[in-house]
Enzyme design. Structure first.
Site, PDB file in Angstrom:
ATOM      1  N   CYS A 116       0.810  -1.221   0.000  1.00 47.22           N
ATOM      2  CA  CYS A 116       0.000   0.000   0.000  1.00 47.22           C
ATOM      3  C   CYS A 116       0.845   1.273   0.000  1.00 47.22           C
ATOM      4  O   CYS A 116       0.299   2.369  -0.106  1.00 47.22           O
ATOM      5  CB  CYS A 116      -0.955   0.000   1.182  1.00 47.22           C
ATOM      6  SG  CYS A 116      -2.197  -1.294   1.044  1.00 47.22           S
ATOM      7  N   HIS A 256      -3.039   7.116   3.443  1.00 49.68           N
ATOM      8  CA  HIS A 256      -3.499   5.864   2.847  1.00 49.68           C
ATOM      9  C   HIS A 256      -4.805   5.452   3.520  1.00 49.68           C
ATOM     10  O   HIS A 256      -4.965   5.581   4.731  1.00 49.68           O
ATOM     11  CB  HIS A 256      -2.429   4.781   3.031  1.00 49.68           C
ATOM     12  CG  HIS A 256      -2.907   3.427   2.619  1.00 49.68           C
ATOM     13  ND1 HIS A 256      -3.425   3.196   1.373  1.00 49.68           N
ATOM     14  CD2 HIS A 256      -2.980   2.244   3.278  1.00 49.68           C
ATOM     15  CE1 HIS A 256      -3.794   1.920   1.285  1.00 49.68           C
ATOM     16  NE2 HIS A 256      -3.535   1.327   2.432  1.00 49.68           N
ATOM     17  N   ASN A 286     -10.163   0.115   0.648  1.00 46.17           N
ATOM     18  CA  ASN A 286      -8.711   0.171   0.466  1.00 46.17           C
ATOM     19  C   ASN A 286      -8.386  -0.294  -0.958  1.00 46.17           C
ATOM     20  O   ASN A 286      -8.444  -1.486  -1.244  1.00 46.17           O
ATOM     21  CB  ASN A 286      -8.034  -0.719   1.511  1.00 46.17           C
ATOM     22  CG  ASN A 286      -6.515  -0.678   1.410  1.00 46.17           C
ATOM     23  OD1 ASN A 286      -5.956  -0.106   0.468  1.00 46.17           O
ATOM     24  ND2 ASN A 286      -5.842  -1.283   2.377  1.00 46.17           N
TER      25      ASN A 286
HETATM   26  O1  UT7 Z   1      -3.366  -1.428   3.706  1.00 45.16           O
HETATM   27  C1  UT7 Z   1      -2.689  -2.588   4.080  1.00 45.16           C
HETATM   28  C2  UT7 Z   1      -2.555  -2.632   5.527  1.00 45.16           C
HETATM   29  N1  UT7 Z   1      -3.725  -3.200   6.152  1.00 45.16           N
HETATM   30  C3  UT7 Z   1      -4.271  -2.612   7.206  1.00 45.16           C
HETATM   31  O2  UT7 Z   1      -3.880  -1.539   7.583  1.00 45.16           O
HETATM   32  C4  UT7 Z   1      -5.347  -3.363   7.945  1.00 45.16           C
HETATM   33  C5  UT7 Z   1      -5.097  -3.284   9.420  1.00 45.16           C
HETATM   34  N2  UT7 Z   1      -6.058  -4.026  10.224  1.00 45.16           N
HETATM   35  C6  UT7 Z   1      -7.348  -3.624  10.375  1.00 45.16           C
HETATM   36  O3  UT7 Z   1      -7.763  -2.640   9.791  1.00 45.16           O
HETATM   37  C7  UT7 Z   1      -8.219  -4.377  11.357  1.00 45.16           C
HETATM   38  O4  UT7 Z   1      -7.416  -5.213  12.154  1.00 45.16           O
HETATM   39  C8  UT7 Z   1      -9.326  -5.213  10.689  1.00 45.16           C
HETATM   40  C9  UT7 Z   1     -10.346  -4.281  10.043  1.00 45.16           C
HETATM   41  C10 UT7 Z   1      -8.731  -6.151   9.664  1.00 45.16           C
HETATM   42  C11 UT7 Z   1     -10.058  -6.035  11.753  1.00 45.16           C
HETATM   43  O5  UT7 Z   1     -10.564  -5.177  12.780  1.00 45.16           O
HETATM   44  P1  UT7 Z   1     -10.279  -5.502  14.310  1.00 45.16           P
HETATM   45  O6  UT7 Z   1     -10.917  -4.428  15.078  1.00 45.16           O
HETATM   46  O7  UT7 Z   1      -8.787  -5.656  14.487  1.00 45.16           O
HETATM   47  O8  UT7 Z   1     -11.055  -6.835  14.532  1.00 45.16           O
HETATM   48  P2  UT7 Z   1     -10.498  -8.236  15.055  1.00 45.16           P
HETATM   49  O9  UT7 Z   1      -9.701  -8.913  14.016  1.00 45.16           O
HETATM   50  O10 UT7 Z   1      -9.886  -8.035  16.409  1.00 45.16           O
HETATM   51  O11 UT7 Z   1     -11.845  -9.026  15.255  1.00 45.16           O
HETATM   52  C12 UT7 Z   1     -12.794  -8.663  16.272  1.00 45.16           C
HETATM   53  C13 UT7 Z   1     -13.985  -9.576  16.189  1.00 45.16           C
HETATM   54  C14 UT7 Z   1     -13.626 -11.058  16.101  1.00 45.16           C
HETATM   55  O12 UT7 Z   1     -14.608 -11.771  16.796  1.00 45.16           O
HETATM   56  P3  UT7 Z   1     -14.335 -12.332  18.284  1.00 45.16           P
HETATM   57  O13 UT7 Z   1     -13.117 -13.217  18.166  1.00 45.16           O
HETATM   58  O14 UT7 Z   1     -14.074 -11.114  19.118  1.00 45.16           O
HETATM   59  O15 UT7 Z   1     -15.591 -13.048  18.612  1.00 45.16           O
HETATM   60  C15 UT7 Z   1     -13.753 -11.369  14.640  1.00 45.16           C
HETATM   61  O16 UT7 Z   1     -14.046 -12.716  14.395  1.00 45.16           O
HETATM   62  O17 UT7 Z   1     -14.722  -9.276  14.988  1.00 45.16           O
HETATM   63  C16 UT7 Z   1     -14.901 -10.499  14.251  1.00 45.16           C
HETATM   64  N3  UT7 Z   1     -14.926 -10.142  12.830  1.00 45.16           N
HETATM   65  C17 UT7 Z   1     -16.027  -9.775  12.191  1.00 45.16           C
HETATM   66  N4  UT7 Z   1     -17.304  -9.625  12.589  1.00 45.16           N
HETATM   67  C18 UT7 Z   1     -18.203  -9.198  11.689  1.00 45.16           C
HETATM   68  C19 UT7 Z   1     -13.868 -10.116  11.975  1.00 45.16           C
HETATM   69  N5  UT7 Z   1     -14.281  -9.710  10.760  1.00 45.16           N
HETATM   70  C20 UT7 Z   1     -15.624  -9.504  10.873  1.00 45.16           C
HETATM   71  C21 UT7 Z   1     -16.612  -9.074   9.969  1.00 45.16           C
HETATM   72  N6  UT7 Z   1     -17.879  -8.933  10.412  1.00 45.16           N
HETATM   73  N7  UT7 Z   1     -16.326  -8.753   8.687  1.00 45.16           N
END
Ligand code: UT7
Length: 333
Positions: A116, A256, A286
């Site tokens: 990115c 970004h 993104n």
């Molecule tokens: O540009 C390239 C670089 N990439 C980035 O900068 C991305 C960086 N990362 C992020 O933006 C975030 O980490 C994500 C958007 C990918 C994920 O958000 P998060 O707040 O870190 O969520 P998480 O992975 O900690 O997941 C929290 C909960 C989990 O459930 P439990 O284990 O707490 O029950 C996930 O299973 O949210 C759940 N979850 C979802 N729920 C509904 C994960 N994806 C989804 C979804 N819908 N799409």
């Protein structure tokens, strides 16, 4: 007369027509508009549909748009750099395909892959050619068909990405404008958190790699998030400090577009009010290499000669960086 610098002298863009909404995504995987808006800040993203269509189709349209807006003939272009993580083919470079599609024949062209941060790496590289004094018109085009490598059964990655393309023209200037300062970084150890497992020389495609869904984006979201927040904010604050810029001096942050929470955290560390931050993640998600030029294209009618901009990026690699530039032209009527 000050040292020869590179200035952005035009912007062009293209996004495909198809809009993939959070509601449609919610029918494909177990997610919701509420979760995606709260955790990422995306409402919808564009998807390139159609057999045989790839990154170069969007990129060529963005470059065509740039050539028209700047009244430039393809013959005048010295160099075209394409930044992408979704090339049309493993080889040759997508830049070559784009040049062919828009009729650029008196130039050379190549691709850059820096996740990115690709567009920032591309601007950095393109500006060096301009500063050498030997090249007069360089195009940097950032384009990605992320839908080609997104697993639409994986709810942790599929809401994030979208398709799009944007391009800028770089030209020399002796004025106090254009690209003033830039810093780029890499930490290859970060590759374990964000990559595509198969399809390269280490793991060429086989039936097994396809069955194991290894041709899609693999991301450990939380690990990437932690690095992104700290690195993008650190490098942006550092860029302000070393150029003696306060939040008042800055007109725009061009960040970004990976996650609204990462953008907000960066702006907070820079003590910038929200009105000075370019944000369109809700419309496009993104788009990897296209986020920065899509922002510049959308804000172009509001940008004035002399405006102070900081571009900041973070991406797969890990790669990150920041650039300080003074906008070089007023809006055209
Ligand atoms: O540009 C390239 C670089 N990439 C980035 O900068 C991305 C960086 N990362 C992020 O933006 C975030 O980490 C994500 C958007 C990918 C994920 O958000 P998060 O707040 O870190 O969520 P998480 O992975 O900690 O997941 C929290 C909960 C989990 O459930 P439990 O284990 O707490 O029950 C996930 O299973 O949210 C759940 N979850 C979802 N729920 C509904 C994960 N994806 C989804 C979804 N819908 N799409």
């Amino acid at each position: 007369m000050s040292k020869l610098k590179a200035a952005i002298t035009g912007v062009g863009a293209h996004v495909p027509d198809y809009i993939l909404t959070n509601d449609e995504l919610s029918q494909m995987v177990d997610t919701s508009d509420e979760w995606i808006m709260t955790r990422i800040g995306i409402k919808e993203r564009r998807i390139l549909k159609g057999e045989g269509k790839g990154t170069s189709d969007m990129a060529a349209k963005a470059v065509q748009n740039l050539l028209e807006k700047t009244a430039t003939s393809p013959d005048e272009i010295d160099l075209l750099i394409c930044t992408t993580v979704t090339p049309d083919m493993v080889f040759p470079a997508t830049a070559n395909v784009i040049s062919d599609k828009v009729g650029i024949k008196n130039a050379f062209s190549f691709d850059i892959n820096a996740g990115c941060s690709g567009f920032l790496y591309g601007l950095t590289t393109g500006s060096q050619y301009i500063e050498s004094g030997k090249y007069k018109k360089v195009i940097v085009v950032g384009a990605d068909k992320m839908s080609a490598i997104v697993d639409y059964t994986d709810r942790t990655t599929c809401p994030i990405f979208g398709d799009g393309a944007g391009a800028v023209m770089l030209e020399p200037t002796n004025e106090e404008e254009g690209i003033i300062d830039v810093t780029n970084f890499v930490d290859g150890a970060g590759r374990k958190h964000l990559h595509q497992k198969a399809g390269g020389s280490v793991k060429p495609p086989t039936h097994e790699t396809i069955d194991a869904r290894e041709h899609y984006i693999y991301q450990e979201g939380q690990a990437v998030f932690k690095f992104a927040v700290s690195r993008m904010a650190d490098v942006s604050v550092e860029m302000m400090k070393r150029n003696n810029l306060t939040a008042d001096d800055l007109d725009w942050l061009v960040p970004h577009q990976a996650n609204l929470r990462i953008i907000d955290a960066t702006a907070r560390r820079m003590e910038l009010p929200k009105e000075k931050v370019m944000i369109n993640i809700h419309k496009y998600g993104n788009t990897t290499d296209a986020t920065i030029p899509l922002l510049l294209n959308e804000w172009e009618p509001r940008l004035k000669k002399g405006d102070n901009l900081i571009i900041a990026t973070f991406g797969a690699g890990f790669t990150w960086g920041a650039m300080y530039l003074k906008w070089a032209y007023d809006p055209q009527n």
